[in-house]
Design a protein around this motif. Structure first.
Motif, short mmCIF file in Angstrom:
data_model
loop_
_atom_site.label_atom_id
_atom_site.label_comp_id
_atom_site.label_asym_id
_atom_site.label_seq_id
_atom_site.Cartn_x
_atom_site.Cartn_y
_atom_site.Cartn_z
N LYS A 519 0.85 -1.18 0.00
CA LYS A 519 0.00 0.00 0.00
C LYS A 519 0.89 1.24 0.00
CE LYS A 519 -3.92 2.16 2.33
NZ LYS A 519 -4.91 2.06 3.44
N ASP A 521 -0.33 4.63 -0.67
CA ASP A 521 -1.08 5.65 0.07
C ASP A 521 -2.52 5.21 0.11
OD1 ASP A 521 -2.30 6.36 -2.37
OD2 ASP A 521 -0.83 7.94 -2.76
N GLU A 522 -3.42 6.13 0.48
CA GLU A 522 -4.83 5.76 0.68
C GLU A 522 -5.53 5.36 -0.61
OE1 GLU A 522 -6.27 5.37 3.62
OE2 GLU A 522 -4.27 5.80 4.40
#
Length: 565
Positions: A519, A521-522
């Motif tokens: 992951k 970032d969001e």
């Protein structure tokens, strides 16, 4: 919220709650710095020598005054006038003096007092929490049951349970009169009458004859008066503006620190919005401001909302203590304190600030919805009556505020050309997502065949407070691809306006069902696909407003390919 702002909120709230009928109290916050003979007089008069021998077992933070008697001892006085004082029979458990000092942590005030700020015990605990030695004194001029003047004084220390000289103690110590009666547990009563007045003079807590009110002395207070001033301005500007609430702040050098919320660039737009809500603004409706009076709900008036559009608002520095004002509403009820700077999601354009003034019809409901810190209105609070639709009223307040803000924001927004490049649009009236219209852009934004495919299958579902997106996105690498392929996956969901401009990003959670994924970032993930490998990504969004139109854009491209994902 730091300790200084917490003290500013709670201490002033206690004084406001104690105001005499029809009066606005006055409060003074004065820092005293005792040294030399003045320090000796206070130290011995307060009986502080009794603690120094056991300082190691009291549970205090290092650097406190009991570790080594300081050259200078700072004592903060919180002084109110125009209040009822600490009324009640001083020997009764129901007296305000005993509640102040002996029932910290309780919540009886919420049950008993209308139009008050919140939990009784939590609001009082802020005094001892502001003392490095956890010692406070209270002196009050009030009236007894027959209306005659009454002076009361008592002190209390709040230390942890400990053992000293072979005896176990609760850690609570009292500066008062020890009462021993046969067959009755020992109790401690306040000093009263002339004795209380004489002790108050010895502790530098005297009040003028006939000055009804209370003085709290917080011993060994480390807080800076500039920080306390800032806390008062941030929390109490509605009452200062609306009712000329007077709060005098003086530092240890005797310098007066003046409250000037109107001159604070962070607070000024909120004050402009307050004037709109109160009907004081020359312009009540237009591109820059709007007033909204909410319709009744269940026969109860809701309140007024004032909105003010910001011009050239800059994103605040994350390292500063600035309020991020963008798309923020100051929630205010009868005491006149900002309960919360309320916002949802991410700020949009143009940024708007507002003030919501709750009507007296729902003041008690909102009070019961607040936690002990009274820093939000919680529709799920235990004290709300489910049979009276109180939870629904709190939910409606939040929903109406946000709907009005977004409606005004669209009205105030300057026209802008549509970018004409949409992948997927979600409409409120449809409980599902449409597929893309027109030809899909090749992965990576270029032309030609791509070795990896992406298929979204998501729907809109009803949620408790609105709607949410939920479903699956399938990613697959062609079986005849030579070797593994690292890819970038991005998924973005946001609300859009009528011109297809992105407004508010909406948070998404994604589960890659066991795939080895990083992951970034969001909204971005990296993973490696094997030839023929298929990954089903479960996606679910945060709840968003039911009247929003939203845009969901999932993309995949080989890692290292130039272009925006």
């Amino acid at each position: 919220m730091d300790a200084a702002e917490r003290l500013a909120r709670e201490a002033l709230q206690n004084s406001v709650d104690a105001a005499r009928e029809g009066e606005t109290p006055q409060v003074a916050l004065r820092m005293h710095a005792y040294s030399g003979a003045d320090l000796d007089r206070f130290w011995h008069g307060a009986g502080l020598d009794a603690f120094t021998a056991r300082v190691g077992v009291l549970g205090l933070h290092s650097g406190n005054a009991f570790e080594a008697k300081p050259e200078t001892l700072r004592v903060l006085h919180v002084v109110d006038s125009g209040t009822t004082g600490l009324a009640g029979d001083p020997t009764s458990p129901s007296s305000k003096m005993r509640k102040l000092l002996m029932e910290i942590g309780g919540s009886q005030k919420v049950v008993e007092d209308k139009n008050s700020g919140g939990s009784y015990g939590f609001g009082k605990a802020v005094y001892s929490a502001s003392s490095r030695v956890a010692v406070i004194f209270a002196y009050s001029r009030t009236h007894d049951a027959s209306g005659q003047p009454l002076s009361v004084l008592m002190g209390c220390a709040y230390h942890r349970e400990h053992e000293f000289d072979g005896q176990t103690t609760s850690g609570r110590a009292f500066f008062g009169k020890r009462i021993e009666e046969h067959g009755i547990p020992i109790r401690h009563d306040p000093f009263v009458g002339d004795e209380a007045d004489e002790l108050a003079a010895e502790l530098n807590m005297s009040r003028e004859e006939g000055d009804i009110g209370t003085t709290i002395a917080i011993v060994d207070c480390p807080l800076k008066m500039e920080d306390i001033k800032r806390g008062v301005e941030r929390s109490w500007w509605p009452k200062i503006r609306r009712e000329n609430f007077r709060v005098n702040i003086t530092d240890e050098d005797g310098q007066r620190l003046h409250l000037r919320p109107l001159q604070d660039p962070e607070l000024r737009p909120f004050i402009d919005a307050l004037d709109v809500a109160l009907g004081r603004s020359p312009e009540q409706s237009g591109k820059s401001r709007r007033k909204a009076d909410f319709n009744k709900l269940d026969g109860k008036k809701i309140g007024q909302l004032g909105l003010f559009a910001l011009v050239d608002e800059q994103e605040p520095d994350e390292m500063s203590d600035q309020i991020d004002r963008r798309d923020t509403i100051a929630l205010v009820r009868s005491p006149g304190m900002v309960v919360q700077y309320y916002r949802r999601g991410f700020p949009s354009h143009p940024p708007v600030v507002g003030v919501f003034l709750a009507d007296d019809d729902i003041d008690d409901i909102l009070r019961r919805s607040e936690p002990p810190e009274h820093d939000q209105w919680d529709a799920n609070a235990d004290r709300l009556d489910p049979s009276s639709k109180e939870s629904e009223i709190v939910q409606s307040v939040h929903a109406r505020i946000w709907r009005e803000l977004r409606t005004f924001q669209k009205f105030a927004r300057p026209p802008e050309k549509s970018d004409g490049n949409r992948f997927l649009q979600l409409e409120r009236e449809l409980a599902k997502l449409f597929g893309p219209t027109g030809k899909r852009e090749p992965i990576g934004g270029g032309k030609g065949e791509t070795p990896v495919s992406l298929r979204p299958d998501v729907l809109i579902e009803q949620a408790a407070d609105g709607l949410k997106v939920k479903g699956q996105v399938t990613i697959q690498l062609k079986e005849d691809h030579e070797g593994d392929l690292p890819v970038i996956v991005t998924m973005r969901l946001s609300s859009i306006d009528e011109g297809h401009r992105h407004l508010d990003p909406i948070a998404l959670t994604a589960s890659f069902n066991g795939a080895d994924v990083e992951k970034v970032d969001e909204a971005e993930w990296h993973l490696r696909l094997s030839p023929g490998e298929k990954v089903d990504v479960e996606v679910e969004s945060a709840v968003y407003e039911p009247d929003w139109t939203v845009d969901f854009v999932p993309r995949v491209k080989p890692l290292g390919v130039e272009g925006k994902a």
